[in-house]
Design a protein around this motif. Structure first.
Motif, mmCIF file in Angstrom:
data_model
loop_
_atom_site.group_PDB
_atom_site.id
_atom_site.type_symbol
_atom_site.label_atom_id
_atom_site.label_comp_id
_atom_site.label_asym_id
_atom_site.label_seq_id
_atom_site.Cartn_x
_atom_site.Cartn_y
_atom_site.Cartn_z
ATOM 1 N N TRP A 282 3.825 4.646 5.318
ATOM 2 C CA TRP A 282 2.713 4.111 4.523
ATOM 3 C C TRP A 282 1.466 4.964 4.606
ATOM 4 C CZ3 TRP A 282 -2.115 2.406 5.954
ATOM 5 C CH2 TRP A 282 -2.344 2.109 7.296
ATOM 6 N N ASN B 138 0.818 -1.218 0.000
ATOM 7 C CA ASN B 138 0.000 0.000 0.000
ATOM 8 C C ASN B 138 0.848 1.263 0.000
ATOM 9 O OD1 ASN B 138 0.896 0.426 2.607
ATOM 10 N ND2 ASN B 138 -0.909 -0.513 3.551
ATOM 11 N N HIS B 139 2.174 1.104 -0.077
ATOM 12 C CA HIS B 139 3.075 2.267 -0.083
ATOM 13 C C HIS B 139 4.065 2.139 -1.242
ATOM 14 C CE1 HIS B 139 4.571 -0.996 2.259
ATOM 15 N NE2 HIS B 139 5.731 -0.448 2.543
ATOM 16 N N ALA C 67 8.329 1.567 5.249
ATOM 17 C CA ALA C 67 6.991 1.195 5.713
ATOM 18 C C ALA C 67 6.411 2.205 6.700
ATOM 19 C CB ALA C 67 7.029 -0.199 6.340
HETATM 20 C C1 NAG Z 1 -0.061 -0.801 4.769
HETATM 21 O O1 NAG Z 1 1.259 -1.339 4.738
HETATM 22 C C2 NAG Z 1 1.947 -1.271 5.968
HETATM 23 C C3 NAG Z 1 3.370 -1.728 5.733
HETATM 24 O O2 NAG Z 1 3.424 -2.961 5.095
HETATM 25 C C4 NAG Z 1 1.213 -2.097 6.997
HETATM 26 O O3 NAG Z 1 1.868 -2.009 8.244
HETATM 27 C C5 NAG Z 1 -0.198 -1.569 7.137
HETATM 28 O O4 NAG Z 1 -0.927 -2.384 8.026
HETATM 29 C C6 NAG Z 1 -0.899 -1.546 5.772
HETATM 30 N N1 NAG Z 1 -2.183 -0.879 5.941
HETATM 31 C C7 NAG Z 1 -3.298 -1.382 5.462
HETATM 32 C C8 NAG Z 1 -4.533 -0.579 5.682
HETATM 33 O O5 NAG Z 1 -3.328 -2.437 4.865
#
Ligand code: NAG
Length: 244
Positions: free
Chosen positions: A126, A100-101, A123
């Motif tokens: 993110w 997601n990043h 991370a």
């Molecule tokens: C987005 O990615 C981060 C890093 O991998 C993770 O910690 C986080 O839970 C993720 N957020 C969602 C909403 O999936």
């Protein structure tokens, strides 16, 4: 009465261990015709196995000749760029892989030749990264986080599952992870070649160097066939290279 036993003069002494007929003295074949049938069955199977071995031997011996005669097959076997695991993934959407990043972008190492790149920010960024565009991602290179340029091995794409797991680990350790598909791999244009891989890797390396803080280290993480194509001319800037 005593059960019939295997006639020694018919079967020879190697019946044991064949797996087909039991021991010579075992009451397996109750009469003479079954004895003969059993022995014929054994010979027929042996013949088949022999023929199969000959075919396998022929295939085994001819493979190097076929590869030598058709260099395109050789290139495919070396680069394995046609192998896409998993096959049905949209490289434009790293979010589908749980990244997601990560931003998907295309760079042109040569005019008219686009290669696909993923940039994953550390991370801890993110939340900031949600719904951001390429400009925002590019601006993050000036933050105080070191960058890992990940050169993936032959076969597969930058979206390969084990690779994605590694991006997540590296980014959770506070690194930017930049990975791309060489020309001929994934959704990148062109066809694979050693020269192409080298110049693509050098191009991305220079592209990153121009955008990064000069004092920050740029690590290169490479695999297998990349070990001989990593940018040797820049080794003075390599802080660490991991090549299992
Ligand atoms: C987005 O990615 C981060 C890093 O991998 C993770 O910690 C986080 O839970 C993720 N957020 C969602 C909403 O999936």
């Amino acid at each position: 009465t005593r059960p019939r036993t295997w006639p020694v003069q018919l079967e020879g002494s190697d019946v044991d261990g064949s797996g087909l007929c039991l021991r010579r003295d075992a009451p397996l074949c109750p009469d003479w015709s079954a004895d003969v049938g059993c022995s014929l069955l054994r010979l027929g199977l042996l013949g088949k196995i022999k023929r199969m071995m000959m075919v396998l031997l022929f295939v085994y011996v001819s493979i190097p000749f076929i590869i030598k005669l058709f260099p395109s097959i050789q290139a495919k076997l070396v680069f394995l760029n046609f192998v896409r695991v998993p096959y049905f993934i949209d490289l434009k959407r790293p979010l589908d892989q749980g990244l997601n990043h990560t931003h998907n972008l295309y760079l042109e190492p040569e005019a008219g030749l686009k290669i696909g790149v993923w940039h994953t920010v550390p991370a801890q960024m993110w939340r900031d990264a949600q719904d951001k565009d390429g400009n925002w991602y590019r601006s993050t290179f000036s933050s105080a986080h070191p960058v890992i340029l990940y050169l993936h091995g032959n076969a597969g794409t930058r979206g390969g599952d084990h690779r994605v797991q590694l991006y997540k680990v590296l980014s959770s350790l506070g690194y930017h992870v930049v990975t791309f598909d060489y020309r001929g791999w994934g959704d990148s244009d062109g066809s694979p070649s050693e020269r192409g891989m080298t110049s693509d890797a050098l191009f991305i390396y220079d592209w990153l160097r121009q955008r990064m803080e000069k004092t920050l280290p740029l690590y290169i993480w490479g695999y297998l066939c990349e070990t001989h194509t990593r940018p040797e001319t820049h080794t003075h800037t390599l802080k660490h290279t991991h090549t299992p």
